[in-house]
Design a protein around this motif. Structure first.
Motif, PDB file in Angstrom:
ATOM      1  N   PRO A 223      22.338-114.402  29.596  1.00  0.00           N
ATOM      2  CA  PRO A 223      21.895-113.057  29.963  1.00  0.00           C
ATOM      3  C   PRO A 223      22.818-111.995  29.389  1.00  0.00           C
ATOM      4  CG  PRO A 223      22.913-114.165  31.831  1.00  0.00           C
ATOM      5  CD  PRO A 223      22.758-115.196  30.761  1.00  0.00           C
ATOM      6  N   LEU A 224      22.232-110.876  29.014  1.00  0.00           N
ATOM      7  CA  LEU A 224      22.994-109.769  28.455  1.00  0.00           C
ATOM      8  C   LEU A 224      22.661-108.496  29.213  1.00  0.00           C
ATOM      9  CD1 LEU A 224      22.190-110.437  24.716  1.00  0.00           C
ATOM     10  CD2 LEU A 224      24.359-110.875  25.819  1.00  0.00           C
ATOM     11  N   ALA A 225      23.514-107.519  29.076  1.00  0.00           N
ATOM     12  CA  ALA A 225      23.179-106.199  29.600  1.00  0.00           C
ATOM     13  C   ALA A 225      21.898-105.726  28.926  1.00  0.00           C
ATOM     14  CB  ALA A 225      24.326-105.221  29.322  1.00  0.00           C
TER      15      ALA A 225
ATOM     16  N   GLN B 145      18.216-105.132  24.241  1.00  0.00           N
ATOM     17  CA  GLN B 145      17.200-104.354  23.559  1.00  0.00           C
ATOM     18  C   GLN B 145      17.669-103.958  22.168  1.00  0.00           C
ATOM     19  OE1 GLN B 145      16.571-101.191  26.347  1.00  0.00           O
ATOM     20  NE2 GLN B 145      14.887-102.245  27.389  1.00  0.00           N
ATOM     21  N   SER B 146      18.940-103.564  22.062  1.00  0.00           N
ATOM     22  CA  SER B 146      19.483-103.179  20.767  1.00  0.00           C
ATOM     23  C   SER B 146      19.467-104.350  19.803  1.00  0.00           C
ATOM     24  CB  SER B 146      20.915-102.661  20.938  1.00  0.00           C
ATOM     25  OG  SER B 146      21.509-102.409  19.691  1.00  0.00           O
TER      26      SER B 146
ATOM     27  N   VAL C 151      24.539-111.762   5.791  1.00  0.00           N
ATOM     28  CA  VAL C 151      25.467-112.177   6.842  1.00  0.00           C
ATOM     29  C   VAL C 151      25.747-111.051   7.845  1.00  0.00           C
ATOM     30  CG1 VAL C 151      26.595-114.022   5.552  1.00  0.00           C
ATOM     31  CG2 VAL C 151      27.437-111.676   5.323  1.00  0.00           C
ATOM     32  N   ASP C 152      25.747-109.806   7.392  1.00  0.00           N
ATOM     33  CA  ASP C 152      26.063-108.706   8.311  1.00  0.00           C
ATOM     34  C   ASP C 152      25.054-108.633   9.450  1.00  0.00           C
ATOM     35  OD1 ASP C 152      28.314-107.898   6.960  1.00  0.00           O
ATOM     36  OD2 ASP C 152      27.257-106.433   5.720  1.00  0.00           O
ATOM     37  N   GLY C 153      23.779-108.811   9.117  1.00  0.00           N
ATOM     38  CA  GLY C 153      22.752-108.756  10.146  1.00  0.00           C
ATOM     39  C   GLY C 153      22.901-109.865  11.165  1.00  0.00           C
ATOM     40  N   VAL C 154      23.269-111.054  10.700  1.00  0.00           N
ATOM     41  CA  VAL C 154      23.456-112.176  11.618  1.00  0.00           C
ATOM     42  C   VAL C 154      24.650-111.927  12.528  1.00  0.00           C
ATOM     43  CG1 VAL C 154      23.904-114.647  11.806  1.00  0.00           C
ATOM     44  CG2 VAL C 154      22.399-113.806   9.995  1.00  0.00           C
TER      45      VAL C 154
ATOM     46  N   LYS D  15      27.067-110.874  18.051  1.00  0.00           N
ATOM     47  CA  LYS D  15      27.876-110.078  18.986  1.00  0.00           C
ATOM     48  C   LYS D  15      27.102-109.784  20.264  1.00  0.00           C
ATOM     49  CE  LYS D  15      30.384-107.803  15.223  1.00  0.00           C
ATOM     50  NZ  LYS D  15      30.585-106.519  14.500  1.00  0.00           N
ATOM     51  N   GLY D  16      25.771-109.682  20.151  1.00  0.00           N
ATOM     52  CA  GLY D  16      24.956-109.364  21.300  1.00  0.00           C
ATOM     53  C   GLY D  16      24.665-110.523  22.226  1.00  0.00           C
TER      54      GLY D  16
END
Length: 372
Positions: free
Chosen positions: A167-169, A174-175, A196-199, A204-205
């Motif tokens: 679970p995430l905030a 959503q972001s 790679v940047d997109g992954v 991080k999320g």
């Protein structure tokens, strides 16, 4: 004559300007036992740890980069996981009196994420990657549910969330969903490379609260900037996330040195042998990069799995084992018993037909246990 001339040319490739192969004394200093005899588990012994090899190509790592090397004492001074202050961004239980990463972060785990399908041969078995990493570091390694990727445009793939993801905030989730992973697709061959940047942004999320680090592993090819042929992967060290690809570890494939999308099946190989080699290469890449996330830099002291590599051939030729300097770093950080670790690695190598690696570990254990 041509072959002899080529060998002579390869042998004459110099180290990058300013780099000198470490002397035995410098290696002893790096290990931290300059004035005393090291314990046997860090004793070089005979024919176990070769000096770092001469470059064979102008693209080899030490033909391009002058690295100072990280000694054991450097590791103790620099490693944020050994600090008595809690590392920024970590939300898990923290024990400031801990002497190892397991004592300091008793809930801490290395997480691996299957990015895309690992069920298609000759992909390495994901459970074996987890098993190897756990035996290598002697700390818990867990898998997150696999993430499916679906093409969502001419140059993007959509990250399909799994209901079982941590679970995430609400805002973070959503972001993360709004950010498609950029890619490039060759219209003729259909070959896909993910950016790679997109992954890394997506990882991080979804970083679990008890994660020491999160590494996405994929059979998709990867790139960073447009001029790249490919990248094996990339880590965001401060954010504790990384992504790495095994796409180019298939020994039957050949790749263009000019065009990122140009690859072909160069030779045939029995599937068992093909999968064995991919597993061996994938395991080595995984622990090399995970060790970086735990604070271990490139090694310049011996032929070691922490050596830098400038290209795939150099990567494939490097040792799968830690040299004494890096073994001592990880033993201190993770708090493992060196002999027990070797015994568990031997079981893995035997079960998965990694004969050369098993032979080396068996010899090393005999040396440590004083058996003929």
């Amino acid at each position: 004559m041509k072959k002899k001339a080529r060998k002579k040319e390869e042998a004459s490739i110099p180290f990058v300007r300013g780099f000198r192969r470490p002397t035995p004394l410098k290696c002893a200093r790096a290990l931290g036992y300059e004035k005393e005899t090291p314990p046997k588990e860090y004793d070089v012994g005979e024919n176990f740890f070769r000096p770092i090899p001469d470059p064979k190509s102008i693209d080899d790592w030490l033909a391009q980069y002058n690295e100072e090397g990280q000694t054991y004492d450097d590791f103790l001074d620099e490693n944020p996981w050994l600090s008595s202050r809690k590392r920024r961004g970590l939300k898990q239980k923290f024990n400031s009196a801990g002497k190892t990463i397991r004592e300091t972060f008793p809930e801490g785990k290395i997480y691996l994420l299957p990015l895309g399908d690992f069920s298609v041969e000759p992909s390495p078995r994901f459970d074996l990657l987890i098993d190897y990493a756990e035996k290598f570091f002697q700390i818990p390694v867990r898998s997150l549910p696999a993430v499916e990727l679906k093409q969502s445009g001419a140059n993007a793939y959509r990250w399909v969330d799994d209901d079982e993801q941590p679970p995430l905030a609400k805002k973070r989730r959503q972001s993360a969903r709004l950010q498609d992973v950029q890619c490039r697709i060759d219209k003729n061959s259909g070959h896909v490379q993910l950016n790679v940047d997109g992954v890394l942004k997506k990882l991080k999320g979804i970083l679990p609260k008890d994660a020491l680090c999160l590494i996405a592993l994929t059979m998709f090819d990867l790139y960073d900037d447009e001029p790249d042929l490919f990248v094996a992967g990339m880590a965001g060290g401060l954010s504790r996330v990384a992504v790495f690809s095994f796409h180019r570890y298939d020994p039957t494939l050949a790749f263009s040195s000019e065009f990122w999308y140009d690859l072909w099946q160069e030779k045939r190989m029995p599937m068992k042998e093909r999968k064995r080699l991919i597993l061996q290469r994938s395991c080595k890449l995984l622990v090399h990069e995970a060790a970086h996330l735990l604070g271990v830099d490139h090694c310049i002291f011996y032929d070691c799995c922490m050596n830098g590599s400038g290209h795939l051939d150099e990567d494939f030729q490097q040792s799968m084992h830690l040299c004494p300097v890096d073994l001592r770093k990880l033993a201190h950080l993770c708090g493992f018993d060196v002999v027990q670790r070797y015994e568990e690695l031997l079981l893995f190598f035997d079960r998965n037909r990694l004969a050369d690696e098993a032979t080396w570990v068996r010899r090393r254990l005999a040396f440590l246990n004083d058996t003929p």
